[in-house]
Design an enzyme around this catalytic site. Sequence first.
Site, PDB file in Angstrom:
ATOM      1  N   HIS A  40      -2.920   2.428  -5.758  1.00  0.00           N
ATOM      2  CA  HIS A  40      -3.645   1.173  -5.610  1.00  0.00           C
ATOM      3  C   HIS A  40      -3.707   0.419  -6.935  1.00  0.00           C
ATOM      4  O   HIS A  40      -3.861  -0.805  -6.942  1.00  0.00           O
ATOM      5  CB  HIS A  40      -5.050   1.435  -5.072  1.00  0.00           C
ATOM      6  CG  HIS A  40      -5.337   0.695  -3.803  1.00  0.00           C
ATOM      7  ND1 HIS A  40      -4.602   0.880  -2.648  1.00  0.00           N
ATOM      8  CD2 HIS A  40      -6.253  -0.259  -3.507  1.00  0.00           C
ATOM      9  CE1 HIS A  40      -5.069   0.083  -1.702  1.00  0.00           C
ATOM     10  NE2 HIS A  40      -6.059  -0.616  -2.185  1.00  0.00           N
ATOM     11  N   ARG A  80      -0.931  -1.897  -6.925  1.00  0.00           N
ATOM     12  CA  ARG A  80      -1.221  -3.009  -6.012  1.00  0.00           C
ATOM     13  C   ARG A  80      -2.172  -4.004  -6.674  1.00  0.00           C
ATOM     14  O   ARG A  80      -1.973  -5.224  -6.594  1.00  0.00           O
ATOM     15  CB  ARG A  80      -1.824  -2.443  -4.723  1.00  0.00           C
ATOM     16  CG  ARG A  80      -2.149  -3.468  -3.638  1.00  0.00           C
ATOM     17  CD  ARG A  80      -2.453  -2.723  -2.346  1.00  0.00           C
ATOM     18  NE  ARG A  80      -3.208  -3.511  -1.378  1.00  0.00           N
ATOM     19  CZ  ARG A  80      -2.672  -4.318  -0.479  1.00  0.00           C
ATOM     20  NH1 ARG A  80      -1.352  -4.496  -0.458  1.00  0.00           N
ATOM     21  NH2 ARG A  80      -3.427  -4.972   0.381  1.00  0.00           N
ATOM     22  N   ARG A 132       0.857  -1.178   0.000  1.00  0.00           N
ATOM     23  CA  ARG A 132       0.000   0.000   0.000  1.00  0.00           C
ATOM     24  C   ARG A 132       0.897   1.233   0.000  1.00  0.00           C
ATOM     25  O   ARG A 132       2.041   1.194   0.471  1.00  0.00           O
ATOM     26  CB  ARG A 132      -0.902   0.019   1.238  1.00  0.00           C
ATOM     27  CG  ARG A 132      -1.814  -1.197   1.373  1.00  0.00           C
ATOM     28  CD  ARG A 132      -2.605  -1.121   2.673  1.00  0.00           C
ATOM     29  NE  ARG A 132      -3.515  -2.257   2.846  1.00  0.00           N
ATOM     30  CZ  ARG A 132      -3.221  -3.390   3.456  1.00  0.00           C
ATOM     31  NH1 ARG A 132      -1.998  -3.549   3.985  1.00  0.00           N
ATOM     32  NH2 ARG A 132      -4.115  -4.364   3.562  1.00  0.00           N
ATOM     33  N   TYR A 187      -9.754 -10.521  -6.725  1.00  0.00           N
ATOM     34  CA  TYR A 187      -8.779 -10.413  -7.805  1.00  0.00           C
ATOM     35  C   TYR A 187      -8.880 -11.577  -8.779  1.00  0.00           C
ATOM     36  O   TYR A 187      -8.508 -11.454  -9.939  1.00  0.00           O
ATOM     37  CB  TYR A 187      -7.353 -10.343  -7.244  1.00  0.00           C
ATOM     38  CG  TYR A 187      -7.069  -9.086  -6.474  1.00  0.00           C
ATOM     39  CD1 TYR A 187      -6.743  -7.906  -7.123  1.00  0.00           C
ATOM     40  CD2 TYR A 187      -7.141  -9.065  -5.090  1.00  0.00           C
ATOM     41  CE1 TYR A 187      -6.493  -6.748  -6.417  1.00  0.00           C
ATOM     42  CE2 TYR A 187      -6.892  -7.916  -4.370  1.00  0.00           C
ATOM     43  CZ  TYR A 187      -6.568  -6.759  -5.043  1.00  0.00           C
ATOM     44  OH  TYR A 187      -6.333  -5.618  -4.339  1.00  0.00           O
ATOM     45  N   LYS A 219      -2.216  -2.447   7.981  1.00  0.00           N
ATOM     46  CA  LYS A 219      -3.327  -1.925   8.769  1.00  0.00           C
ATOM     47  C   LYS A 219      -3.359  -2.580  10.148  1.00  0.00           C
ATOM     48  O   LYS A 219      -3.064  -3.759  10.296  1.00  0.00           O
ATOM     49  CB  LYS A 219      -4.646  -2.187   8.039  1.00  0.00           C
ATOM     50  CG  LYS A 219      -4.781  -1.420   6.728  1.00  0.00           C
ATOM     51  CD  LYS A 219      -6.119  -1.702   6.071  1.00  0.00           C
ATOM     52  CE  LYS A 219      -6.279  -0.900   4.782  1.00  0.00           C
ATOM     53  NZ  LYS A 219      -7.591  -1.166   4.124  1.00  0.00           N
TER      54      LYS A 219
END
Length: 312
Positions: A256, A259, A160, A291, A184
Amino acid sequence: MGDDDRAPVGRLVEEYLTHLAIERGLALNTLTSYRRDLRRYAAYLDGRGIETVDEIAEADVTDFLAHLREGDEDHVPLSAPSAARTLVAARGFHKFAVREGAVGRDVAAEVKPPAPPRRLPKALPVEDVEAVLDAAGAPGTELAIRDRALLELLYGTGARISEAVGLDVDDLDLDASQVLLRGKGGKQRVVPVGRFAVDAVRSYLDDVRPGLVSARANGGAVFLNSRGGRLSRQTAWAVLAKAAQRAGVGVEVSPHTLRHSFATHLLDGGADVRVVQELLGHASVTTTQVYTLVTIDKLREVYATAHPRALA
């Protein structure tokens, strides 16, 4: 409340629309949408034999939402956003009915709008990613070397943007081709770093970062700005946007995006979804599985060329 005091649905709808126009001052187009949606709701209730607001139950509101999504011989089904908009109008109407004292309870309060469809992550083709990475280093300046290292690391690790700009020098182990990322919730993970990213970061650390370091405290940050402080997320975002523009990539590119591309390209290459989950730092594999939907075009391509009965 006696029979003479019971509020007819149609009358209260008109009172609510007047309230929206005069007291709330809604724009004409918005008011037109509310009028259309509420008249649709009133017609649905009328079809059920419901004439007054106090006759409406929560089940009626829930069934109305299902009706919007399923349609019938007179109406085509509405999309989730359109159905949600119509339900919002109905919910506002019921709140108004409670405020006006027409009913004692808001029967629509617990009926939630349908969730919008989950959008698939956007991934760039490999050649577009390579063009962006090349463009980042194209100006040939010291900051361009830093920018190339940053983007190579983002794409090479799936980090990230907050994890990348939060990196400290001690988090890098380039000899072992790995990096410690802080995700996170304070969760940490060690991920491998590819050769291209290792070479780009090493070049930046050896040739550029020493010249950027100043007396300003930076906490040992890997990526520094021109004043010697830790690179911000906003600046990192701008670095990528400029590189994508120079590369001529025709879609909006964000950190992103790299990513998403990292994950999609791994899955296209045959990586197991649980491995990608660990690399991305997802707490649940269901987050990663979105994904796998991105690769359907790849699956169709393989199917079309490999299955003996795929082609007509």
